[in-house]
Design a protein around this motif. Structure first.
Motif, PDB file in Angstrom:
ATOM      1  N   LEU A   2       0.838  -1.194   0.000  1.00  0.00           N
ATOM      2  CA  LEU A   2       0.000   0.000   0.000  1.00  0.00           C
ATOM      3  C   LEU A   2       0.871   1.241   0.000  1.00  0.00           C
ATOM      4  O   LEU A   2       0.717   2.117  -0.835  1.00  0.00           O
ATOM      5  CB  LEU A   2      -0.919  -0.022   1.217  1.00  0.00           C
ATOM      6  CG  LEU A   2      -1.687  -1.345   1.328  1.00  0.00           C
ATOM      7  CD1 LEU A   2      -2.259  -1.541   2.708  1.00  0.00           C
ATOM      8  CD2 LEU A   2      -2.777  -1.404   0.275  1.00  0.00           C
ATOM      9  N   ALA A   3       1.787   1.308   0.924  1.00  0.00           N
ATOM     10  CA  ALA A   3       2.727   2.423   1.012  1.00  0.00           C
ATOM     11  C   ALA A   3       3.790   2.122   2.046  1.00  0.00           C
ATOM     12  O   ALA A   3       3.528   1.451   3.042  1.00  0.00           O
ATOM     13  CB  ALA A   3       1.988   3.708   1.387  1.00  0.00           C
ATOM     14  N   ARG A   4       4.977   2.628   1.801  1.00  0.00           N
ATOM     15  CA  ARG A   4       6.065   2.526   2.772  1.00  0.00           C
ATOM     16  C   ARG A   4       5.917   3.647   3.794  1.00  0.00           C
ATOM     17  O   ARG A   4       5.228   4.615   3.528  1.00  0.00           O
ATOM     18  CB  ARG A   4       7.398   2.719   2.053  1.00  0.00           C
ATOM     19  CG  ARG A   4       7.655   1.671   1.012  1.00  0.00           C
ATOM     20  CD  ARG A   4       9.077   1.207   1.084  1.00  0.00           C
ATOM     21  NE  ARG A   4       9.211   0.007   0.285  1.00  0.00           N
ATOM     22  CZ  ARG A   4      10.051  -0.980   0.582  1.00  0.00           C
ATOM     23  NH1 ARG A   4      10.840  -0.883   1.632  1.00  0.00           N
ATOM     24  NH2 ARG A   4      10.119  -2.042  -0.172  1.00  0.00           N
ATOM     25  N   PRO A   5       6.601   3.530   4.913  1.00  0.00           N
ATOM     26  CA  PRO A   5       6.656   4.698   5.806  1.00  0.00           C
ATOM     27  C   PRO A   5       7.330   5.848   5.059  1.00  0.00           C
ATOM     28  O   PRO A   5       8.313   5.627   4.353  1.00  0.00           O
ATOM     29  CB  PRO A   5       7.521   4.212   6.972  1.00  0.00           C
ATOM     30  CG  PRO A   5       7.475   2.710   6.913  1.00  0.00           C
ATOM     31  CD  PRO A   5       7.345   2.379   5.447  1.00  0.00           C
ATOM     32  N   MET A   6       6.776   7.069   5.179  1.00  0.00           N
ATOM     33  CA  MET A   6       7.278   8.228   4.422  1.00  0.00           C
ATOM     34  C   MET A   6       7.405   9.437   5.341  1.00  0.00           C
ATOM     35  O   MET A   6       6.625   9.568   6.288  1.00  0.00           O
ATOM     36  CB  MET A   6       6.275   8.623   3.333  1.00  0.00           C
ATOM     37  CG  MET A   6       5.964   7.579   2.311  1.00  0.00           C
ATOM     38  SD  MET A   6       4.576   8.142   1.273  1.00  0.00           S
ATOM     39  CE  MET A   6       3.266   7.120   1.908  1.00  0.00           C
ATOM     40  N   PRO A   7       8.325  10.352   5.009  1.00  0.00           N
ATOM     41  CA  PRO A   7       8.363  11.626   5.733  1.00  0.00           C
ATOM     42  C   PRO A   7       7.009  12.329   5.556  1.00  0.00           C
ATOM     43  O   PRO A   7       6.309  12.080   4.565  1.00  0.00           O
ATOM     44  CB  PRO A   7       9.468  12.420   5.030  1.00  0.00           C
ATOM     45  CG  PRO A   7      10.272  11.414   4.275  1.00  0.00           C
ATOM     46  CD  PRO A   7       9.350  10.268   3.965  1.00  0.00           C
ATOM     47  N   ALA A   8       6.678  13.227   6.477  1.00  0.00           N
ATOM     48  CA  ALA A   8       5.358  13.880   6.468  1.00  0.00           C
ATOM     49  C   ALA A   8       5.006  14.508   5.120  1.00  0.00           C
ATOM     50  O   ALA A   8       3.893  14.348   4.631  1.00  0.00           O
ATOM     51  CB  ALA A   8       5.289  14.927   7.576  1.00  0.00           C
TER      52      ALA A   8
END
Ligand code: C2E
Ligand code: MG
Ligand code: MG
Ligand code: MG
Length: 282
Positions: A260-266
């Motif tokens: 779905l998505a990787r952890p990302m900066p804000a």
């Protein structure tokens, strides 16, 4: 959509050192300074509802942006901090930063609940609940927008005490999840009495559920157990479409993972959220 690898270069260094090695002690000393100087940064990973495919929140995951070593992942410094009182200011910092971010998103029309990982030692700290409530007030964030993730081992370290602390947090309106569920052991007797809202099924079962029959059975059993106890179930570590479909068929409520998505900066999370308008496959 595609889950693009947003990984920044990760600096790997020797982890085979004992607790008292000079390098580890040095790192701990530096960590003290790092908390104050803003070297700890949070990345945010979306949690999606499996039926509506809506983003319902994000998990805040800490990284250490070290001036010389590059990005140090949490697995290399959280376990060290957890053995010292340093975990208290660290957790406070992460909660405060996540709440400040949540308030900014709210003001910009992005409604996202933020989840923060809490260590066993935090639950043994007398001031923890008051600290969290004070941070919520200071940042002007409703308690319903905060989720705290606690592992089974943190609860089982002192079940009676954990039950009391979690009870106060739940009464305040904070969402509580058991992280990595199935990886440790929680007696079912305790589980039924805990004031929690969510079970996050450990990644180890989720990752292999399309190839290992027993793991698929375990995941389905945990979803059913959770639902029978009135809990929301979350699968962590969803890495492909086949796993997503299996989980959905099993009735799992929420999912999180590289698929779905990787952890990302804000800032990246905002772009991702706005591009999907909070909905994945429209
Ligand atoms: P966790 O709370 O179980 O967080 C999930 C971990 O799985 C994260 O690793 C995340 O990046 C990773 N992950 C997410 N999706 C996938 C996937 O599809 N496949 C795989 N292989 N991995 C996935 P991360 O960020 O390295 O964090 C590791 C652990 O460090 C966390 O596990 C949590 O226990 C701890 N941690 C991270 N941030 C904090 C924090 O602020 N405070 C505390 N006390 N612990 C933290
Ligand atoms: Mg977690
Ligand atoms: Mg987890
Ligand atoms: Mg984990």
């Amino acid at each position: 959509y595609s889950a693009k690898d947003r990984g920044v270069g990760v600096c790997v260094f020797d982890t085979g050192l004992d607790d008292h090695s000079p390098e580890r002690l040095g790192l701990l000393g530096e960590l003290r300074r790092a908390i104050d100087s803003g070297e700890l940064v949070l990345h945010y990973q979306p949690k999606m509802a499996m039926v509506s495919e809506e983003v319902c929140g994000v998990e805040a995951l800490v990284r250490w942006q070290h001036p010389e070593r590059g990005i140090i992942p949490p697995a290399l410094f959280i376990p060290l901090a957890e053995r010292t009182p340093l975990i208290h200011p660290l957790t406070r910092y992460v909660i405060d930063t996540a709440l400040a971010q949540c308030a900014r998103w709210q003001a910009e029309g992005r409604t996202l609940q933020v989840a923060v990982n809490v260590s066993a030692r935090n639950l043994l700290d007398d001031g923890f609940v008051d600290d969290v409530l004070e941070l919520l007030v200071r940042r002007g964030v409703p308690a319903a927008c905060l989720e705290l993730e606690v592992t089974e081992s943190a609860i089982m370290a002192d079940p009676a005490r954990a039950q009391q602390i979690l009870g106060r947090l739940a009464d305040a309106g904070i969402t509580l999840s058991i992280d990595d569920f199935g990886a440790g052991y929680t007696s079912l007797a305790h589980l039924k009495d805990l004031p929690i809202h969510q079970l996050k099924i450990d990644r180890s079962f989720v990752a292999s559920m399309t190839t290992d029959r027993s793991d698929a059975l375990i995941v389905r059993a945990v979803v059913e157990l959770g639902h029978n106890l009135g809990l929301t179930t979350v699968a962590e570590g969803v890495e492909d479409e086949a796993t997503w479909q299996r989980l959905r068929a099993a009735g799992c409520d929420l999912a999180q993972g590289y698929h779905l998505a990787r952890p990302m900066p804000a800032s990246e999370l905002e772009g991702w959220y706005d591009a999907t308008r909070g909905v994945l496959r429209s």
